[in-house]
Design a protein around this motif. Structure first.
Motif, mmCIF file in Angstrom:
data_model
loop_
_atom_site.group_PDB
_atom_site.id
_atom_site.type_symbol
_atom_site.label_atom_id
_atom_site.label_comp_id
_atom_site.label_asym_id
_atom_site.label_seq_id
_atom_site.Cartn_x
_atom_site.Cartn_y
_atom_site.Cartn_z
ATOM 1 N N UNK A 1 51.437 -2.060 -17.560
ATOM 2 C CA UNK A 1 51.888 -0.741 -18.606
ATOM 3 C C UNK A 1 53.210 -0.965 -19.107
ATOM 4 N N UNK A 2 53.408 -1.597 -20.383
ATOM 5 C CA UNK A 2 54.439 -2.015 -20.790
ATOM 6 C C UNK A 2 55.566 -0.867 -21.033
ATOM 7 N N UNK A 3 56.766 -1.061 -21.003
ATOM 8 C CA UNK A 3 57.727 -0.139 -21.370
ATOM 9 C C UNK A 3 57.710 0.170 -22.923
ATOM 10 N N UNK A 4 57.966 1.375 -23.500
ATOM 11 C CA UNK A 4 58.123 1.686 -24.874
ATOM 12 C C UNK A 4 59.360 1.818 -25.105
ATOM 13 N N UNK A 5 59.993 0.755 -25.816
ATOM 14 C CA UNK A 5 61.512 0.623 -25.892
ATOM 15 C C UNK A 5 61.885 1.774 -27.242
ATOM 16 N N UNK A 6 63.263 1.929 -27.329
ATOM 17 C CA UNK A 6 63.878 2.785 -28.533
ATOM 18 C C UNK A 6 64.379 1.679 -29.381
ATOM 19 N N UNK A 7 64.153 1.747 -30.805
ATOM 20 C CA UNK A 7 64.374 0.993 -31.903
ATOM 21 C C UNK A 7 65.765 1.549 -32.695
ATOM 22 N N UNK A 8 66.933 0.808 -32.481
ATOM 23 C CA UNK A 8 67.936 0.993 -33.109
ATOM 24 C C UNK A 8 68.143 0.250 -34.524
ATOM 25 N N UNK A 9 67.724 0.658 -35.564
ATOM 26 C CA UNK A 9 67.656 -0.159 -36.990
ATOM 27 C C UNK A 9 69.041 -0.142 -37.483
ATOM 28 N N UNK A 10 69.260 -1.478 -38.118
ATOM 29 C CA UNK A 10 70.147 -1.622 -38.622
ATOM 30 C C UNK A 10 70.361 -0.898 -40.434
ATOM 31 N N UNK A 11 68.862 -1.004 -40.765
ATOM 32 C CA UNK A 11 68.735 -0.773 -42.133
ATOM 33 C C UNK A 11 67.024 -0.184 -42.141
ATOM 34 N N UNK A 12 66.834 0.364 -43.340
ATOM 35 C CA UNK A 12 65.548 0.982 -43.424
ATOM 36 C C UNK A 12 64.507 0.057 -43.695
ATOM 37 N N UNK A 13 63.448 0.178 -43.327
ATOM 38 C CA UNK A 13 62.203 -0.861 -43.447
ATOM 39 C C UNK A 13 61.842 -0.609 -44.967
ATOM 40 N N UNK A 14 61.004 -1.689 -45.488
ATOM 41 C CA UNK A 14 60.477 -1.444 -46.603
ATOM 42 C C UNK A 14 59.626 -0.405 -46.758
ATOM 43 N N UNK A 15 59.657 0.299 -47.898
ATOM 44 C CA UNK A 15 58.852 1.769 -47.908
ATOM 45 C C UNK A 15 57.479 1.467 -48.090
ATOM 46 N N UNK A 16 57.034 0.166 -48.500
ATOM 47 C CA UNK A 16 55.704 -0.270 -48.721
ATOM 48 C C UNK A 16 55.068 -0.927 -47.639
ATOM 49 N N UNK A 17 55.825 -1.081 -46.552
ATOM 50 C CA UNK A 17 55.424 -1.843 -45.371
ATOM 51 C C UNK A 17 54.120 -1.089 -44.793
ATOM 52 N N UNK A 18 52.999 -1.848 -44.393
ATOM 53 C CA UNK A 18 51.902 -0.946 -43.684
ATOM 54 C C UNK A 18 52.735 -0.441 -42.249
ATOM 55 N N UNK A 19 52.097 0.513 -41.809
ATOM 56 C CA UNK A 19 52.438 0.910 -40.394
ATOM 57 C C UNK A 19 51.425 0.506 -39.377
ATOM 58 N N UNK A 20 52.193 -0.180 -38.186
ATOM 59 C CA UNK A 20 51.368 -0.833 -37.241
ATOM 60 C C UNK A 20 51.829 -0.656 -35.991
ATOM 61 N N UNK A 21 51.263 -0.997 -34.919
ATOM 62 C CA UNK A 21 51.887 -0.838 -33.570
ATOM 63 C C UNK A 21 52.814 -2.187 -33.530
ATOM 64 N N UNK A 22 53.867 -2.036 -32.628
ATOM 65 C CA UNK A 22 54.655 -3.279 -32.230
ATOM 66 C C UNK A 22 54.740 -3.799 -30.930
ATOM 67 N N UNK A 23 54.680 -5.289 -30.922
ATOM 68 C CA UNK A 23 54.807 -5.747 -29.721
ATOM 69 C C UNK A 23 56.124 -6.596 -29.685
ATOM 70 N N UNK A 24 56.744 -6.326 -28.415
ATOM 71 C CA UNK A 24 58.062 -6.738 -28.395
ATOM 72 C C UNK A 24 57.967 -7.907 -27.489
ATOM 73 N N UNK A 25 58.475 -9.240 -27.690
ATOM 74 C CA UNK A 25 58.326 -10.584 -27.119
ATOM 75 C C UNK A 25 59.588 -11.173 -26.907
ATOM 76 N N UNK A 26 59.734 -11.971 -25.811
ATOM 77 C CA UNK A 26 60.944 -12.486 -25.415
ATOM 78 C C UNK A 26 61.230 -13.742 -26.040
ATOM 79 N N UNK A 27 62.333 -14.605 -25.763
ATOM 80 C CA UNK A 27 62.619 -15.906 -26.228
ATOM 81 C C UNK A 27 62.249 -17.191 -25.519
ATOM 82 N N UNK A 28 61.386 -16.940 -24.764
ATOM 83 C CA UNK A 28 60.794 -18.331 -23.953
ATOM 84 C C UNK A 28 59.369 -18.653 -24.630
#
Length: 391
Positions: free
Chosen positions: A311-338
């Motif tokens: 049961x993965x944590x659901x993080x909060x996203x602090x955006x630097x800028x707005x996403x493109x308005x035409x981008x589709x809406x999808x779930x987000x998987x957050x992965x690390x750097x390894x």
């Protein structure tokens, strides 16, 4: 560990706080000593007993300097490294508790006037040899929770002694004039609950109290100190009825014993935030994959590799800028750097616009164990930075 101490603006100014967060070097942990002190006071009041802080949950020195004075009932230390951190900084009682404690650790604990929590007869015999002609320290005997309440409800871990071995240990310590002031037990993380089936936290406390007179008969000294551990969730504030019932159940014991509890997770978890930065974004299948600069090397617990059901944590996203308005809406998987397939640290299963490179991914409740329980040597990753946020 890379240590960076900074003070953020007060949380009342959200815009300033977000600006400060965006300026941090990531991945990092943000720790708040005011939250630590508030959670400690809250949990202590709910229990109605003294509360010892288990420092292994978060042994950060910068944090301890700012809130250690609030730990009025003492700290529990599981290593010589933790003892070195508190030496000269904590004037309240210090309890050392590690089944593998060697002679050097014992000598350091003796010099610091610690109380020893004894895990086995062999450990007691080793302590007696180390003491020699020095003044004997106070000791507490640790009893295995599964042996103490033999109901099959408590995990069969390897900590503490059987009743039989505890009595043998009491005899050995008494013969060496080493005082036994109390008994200790602990049923494990997230074990605190109250029910009517005879295996809850209150039953454990009563079983420990019932065993105390047997120890006293072998030592000739009353046992008046009972440390019944904790096992409190980081979300203990939602258990008001449980704490009310528990206080009523243990109230009779407090007439004859000083009942104390321990907590690490309950005190520290809500006082820490893990912050990582998006480095790459791609659409893959029916999801966005946000590749972050921090992952299991910095926060192993988020990867849930030790869980049967993840049961993965659901993080909060602090955006630097707005996403493109035409981008589709999808779930987000957050992965690390390894390069590990297990390096998945979070999910947002709701439909969302894609994150952008440079956005911050913020995980709450990461103040206990998350930083210290991580495998920092994998891929020679640089350690996470640490910041102090003063509310």
């Amino acid at each position: 560990m890379t240590m960076t101490t900074a003070c953020a603006p007060v949380r009342g100014d959200e815009a300033m706080t977000q600006e400060w967060l965006l300026s941090l070097k990531t991945p990092c942990y943000v720790l708040d000593p005011t939250v630590v002190m508030a959670r400690y006071a809250d949990l202590r009041e709910r229990l109605g007993t003294p509360l010892i802080v288990s420092l292994k949950a978060n042994p950060n020195l910068d944090l301890l300097i700012r809130c250690g004075h609030a730990f009025i009932d003492g700290v529990e230390l599981a290593s010589q490294g933790e003892l070195d951190i508190v030496a000269g900084r904590i004037n309240t009682p210090k309890y050392v508790n590690n089944p593998s404690m060697d002679e050097d650790f014992m000598r350091a604990a003796l010099a610091s006037r610690c109380t020893f929590i004894i895990d086995s007869l062999e450990q007691a015999q080793r302590l007696i040899r180390v003491i020699g002609k020095q003044t004997a320290p106070q000791t507490v005997l640790r009893i295995n929770a599964g042996q103490l309440v033999n109901s099959g409800k408590h995990p069969a871990d390897h900590f503490g002694m059987s009743r039989h071995d505890a009595l043998l240990t009491a005899v050995a310590l008494a013969q060496a004039n080493v005082p036994i002031i109390g008994l200790h037990t602990f049923a494990g993380s997230n074990s605190f609950h109250v029910d009517d089936k005879g295996a809850d936290a209150a039953a454990l406390a009563h079983a420990l109290a019932a065993f105390a007179p047997q120890i006293a008969r072998f030592t000739g000294m009353l046992v008046e100190f009972l440390n019944v551990g904790g096992g409190f969730s980081e979300h203990f504030s939602g258990q008001a009825q449980t704490f009310d019932a528990y206080r009523q159940r243990i109230a009779p014991l407090q007439k004859d014993f000083k009942v104390v509890h321990e907590s690490g997770r309950g005190v520290f978890a809500g006082a820490g935030t893990f912050v990582t930065r998006v480095r790459s974004v791609k659409a893959l299948g029916e999801r966005y994959v946000a590749v972050c600069d921090g992952g299991l090397s910095h926060n192993f617990l988020l990867a849930k590799t030790e869980s049967m059901l993840k049961h993965y944590a659901q993080p909060r996203l602090l955006r630097r800028q707005q996403s493109p308005v035409d981008a589709p809406l999808l779930p987000i998987q957050f992965v690390g750097s390894t390069c590990s397939r297990a390096d998945v640290i979070g999910w947002n299963h709701g439909l969302s616009a894609p994150p952008s490179v440079g956005d911050l991914v913020i995980f709450e409740n990461c103040g206990a164990y998350n930083q210290t329980y991580s495998v920092g040597a994998f891929l020679s990753q640089s350690p996470a930075h640490t910041y102090i946020h003063q509310s």
